[in-house]
Write a protein that holds these residues in place. Structure first.
Motif, mmCIF file in Angstrom:
data_model
loop_
_atom_site.group_PDB
_atom_site.id
_atom_site.type_symbol
_atom_site.label_atom_id
_atom_site.label_comp_id
_atom_site.label_asym_id
_atom_site.label_seq_id
_atom_site.Cartn_x
_atom_site.Cartn_y
_atom_site.Cartn_z
ATOM 1 N N LEU A 182 0.829 -1.202 0.000
ATOM 2 C CA LEU A 182 0.000 0.000 0.000
ATOM 3 C C LEU A 182 0.866 1.256 0.000
ATOM 4 N N ALA A 183 1.921 1.235 0.817
ATOM 5 C CA ALA A 183 2.831 2.384 0.850
ATOM 6 C C ALA A 183 3.537 2.556 -0.489
ATOM 7 N N GLN A 184 3.905 1.451 -1.117
ATOM 8 C CA GLN A 184 4.572 1.522 -2.415
ATOM 9 C C GLN A 184 3.651 2.112 -3.482
ATOM 10 N N ILE A 185 2.362 1.821 -3.396
ATOM 11 C CA ILE A 185 1.397 2.380 -4.345
ATOM 12 C C ILE A 185 1.273 3.892 -4.169
ATOM 13 N N GLY A 186 1.473 4.357 -2.940
ATOM 14 C CA GLY A 186 1.408 5.793 -2.710
ATOM 15 C C GLY A 186 0.505 6.230 -1.580
ATOM 16 N N TYR A 187 -0.057 5.275 -0.832
ATOM 17 C CA TYR A 187 -0.899 5.631 0.306
ATOM 18 C C TYR A 187 -0.016 5.930 1.516
ATOM 19 N N VAL A 188 -0.421 6.927 2.294
ATOM 20 C CA VAL A 188 0.379 7.337 3.451
ATOM 21 C C VAL A 188 -0.377 7.174 4.762
ATOM 22 N N SER A 189 -1.697 7.037 4.693
ATOM 23 C CA SER A 189 -2.533 6.984 5.887
ATOM 24 C C SER A 189 -3.606 5.920 5.702
ATOM 25 N N VAL A 190 -4.048 5.348 6.827
ATOM 26 C CA VAL A 190 -5.085 4.319 6.758
ATOM 27 C C VAL A 190 -6.147 4.553 7.816
ATOM 28 N N GLU A 191 -7.272 3.896 7.580
ATOM 29 C CA GLU A 191 -8.340 3.775 8.565
ATOM 30 C C GLU A 191 -8.550 2.286 8.775
ATOM 31 N N THR A 192 -8.515 1.833 10.025
ATOM 32 C CA THR A 192 -8.595 0.405 10.290
ATOM 33 C C THR A 192 -10.029 -0.103 10.216
#
Length: 295
Positions: free
Chosen positions: A52-62
């Protein structure tokens, strides 16, 4: 679903949101609701987070802990280069142990604890679409009770330095004794204690215009779920099944939504994809990322 038929809601939604997608750059950090990759996390937890980080996401919601403590979950996120800004919990779980839910969000490092769905007024029917079953299970008094619980837990969350939010599905667009559930939640909850997390696709599927909602309720809607609405299909045993798709690949006017969200003071927006998936999930997440990045 209340006083209006589900079929009527969906017909109105398709008609009201059939707008060609126009690329619009998101002003918010690229964020993801982890329900999108729930199956992948269950089998390949750390590699999924890294991807997910490699794709470009920096933040998540669990959307659950996958058998880990909040501390271990946070450590894995940080190792992957991600942070947790929000945590989902259902109203039944929140009602059963609010202290546990609030502590979980705090230990994750989240700013928001979001109630993902209401406590139903009666047991849900089995063998039908979950959204339809929830709509039929709710009553006006049930929505009032949920709103009052949100105020109570919002006050508890605030003492812990968290902001409590509420996430809609389709049922909130329904009329119950002539009252729209989403309107009731906005009116009955206290702005200082409870904010809204507007799921754009579910709102549109219920016949509501997400941009209009944002313009009408500035500062109340602080979070968004971003997924697109493609169409519906009818099956004989479950009724209408909503088909969602990647941001920019469906019928929602994202330029209007993003502009209205920015003007309304939205703080974060989480991409989400739900089954039935239209293509492999990581490909879908790249498509949504690219659209929101203006590519």
């Amino acid at each position: 679903m209340g006083d209006l038929s589900r079929r009527g809601f969906l017909a109105a939604a398709v008609a009201s949101t059939a707008t060609p997608a126009v690329a619009a750059r998101s002003p918010w950090p690229m964020a993801l609701q982890l329900w999108s990759v729930d199956a992948q996390l269950a089998t390949d937890f750390e590699p999924t987070l890294r991807r997910l980080a490699q794709i470009g996401y920096v933040s998540v919601e669990t959307a659950g802990m996958h058998g880990r403590t909040p501390q271990a979950f946070r450590k894995a996120l940080e190792a992957a280069g991600l942070r947790c800004d929000s945590a989902h919990v259902s109203m039944p779980d929140l009602e059963a142990d609010p202290d546990k839910a609030i502590a979980m969000a705090g230990d994750l490092g989240a700013r928001y604890l979001v109630c993902s769905s209401p406590a139903p007024s009666r047991p849900l029917e089995t063998g039908v679409d979950w959204n339809a079953a929830l709509g039929r299970a709710m009553t006006l008094d049930g929505w009032k009770r949920n709103a009052d619980l949100l105020n109570r837990f919002g006050a508890q969350a605030a003492k812990a330095g968290l902001r409590l939010g509420y996430h809609n599905h389709l049922a909130e667009a329904g009329l119950y004794e002539g009252v729209r559930a989403y309107d009731l939640l906005l009116e009955r909850t206290e702005a200082g204690l409870v904010c809204m997390e507007l799921d754009v696709a579910w709102a549109a599927a219920g016949g509501l215009n997400p941009a209009t909602l944002l313009r009408a309720h500035p500062k109340r809607i602080e979070l968004l779920h971003l997924k697109d609405l493609r169409d519906t299909k009818t099956t004989s045993d479950t009724g209408e099944v909503i088909t969602t798709t990647e941001v920019g690949r469906g019928t929602i006017d994202w330029s209007a939504v993003i502009a209205a969200g920015e003007a309304a003071g939205v703080r974060a927006a989480f991409v989400e994809q739900e089954a039935p998936y239209v293509r492999p999930i990581f490909e879908s997440l790249r498509i949504s990322r690219d659209f929101l990045a203006g590519r």
